[in-house]
Write a protein that holds these residues in place. Structure first.
Motif: not given
Length: 134
Positions: A54-75
């Motif tokens: 699989p192909h991966l995107v890793n997104i790492q934050f320095q501290k915990k964050v509360r995520l509500q939504q992702l915004a992905l643009y695909v075409d």
């Protein structure tokens, strides 16, 4: 959203972009289509994976964050052979304890996809998994 540890709260309807607070990396890329093109604000440029799936995107934050939504643009029309048909969103405190919190199915998508994440989705790292396309 609540930045854990700060006590700051936002209105339920108010969202802000926090991607700039993260370190972004990818499992592979074709030369000229690297991780920098994921967030360059140009919908005509894109990350293009390379090598074994699989192909991966890793997104790492320095501290915990509360995520509500992702915004992905695909075409699909712009990048047909590399556009995912399924995205798995995983969250955890480290790369070794990631758990799947959302699966998004895509059928020849064009445009912004805004998957809502389950309430309380917190992480110090999030990984987007792009499994093999059929």
């Amino acid at each position: 959203m609540d930045d854990e540890g700060t006590g700051e709260k936002e209105d339920e309807g108010e969202k802000r972009e926090i991607g700039k607070l993260a370190v972004w990396s990818v499992s592979s890329f074709k030369p000229g289509n690297g991780v920098d093109l994921l967030r360059d604000s140009n919908i005509e440029t894109y990350w293009q994976s390379d090598g074994a799936q699989p192909h991966l995107v890793n997104i790492q934050f320095q501290k915990k964050v509360r995520l509500q939504q992702l915004a992905l643009y695909v075409d699909f029309k712009l990048d047909e052979s590399y556009t995912p048909n399924k995205i798995s969103v995983r969250a955890g405190n480290s790369f070794h304890d990631l758990r799947e919190i959302k699966v998004v199915e895509l059928a020849e998508p064009i445009g912004w996809r805004l998957p809502e994440l389950p309430p309380g989705s917190c992480a110090e790292g999030n990984e987007l998994l792009k499994p093999p396309t059929s």
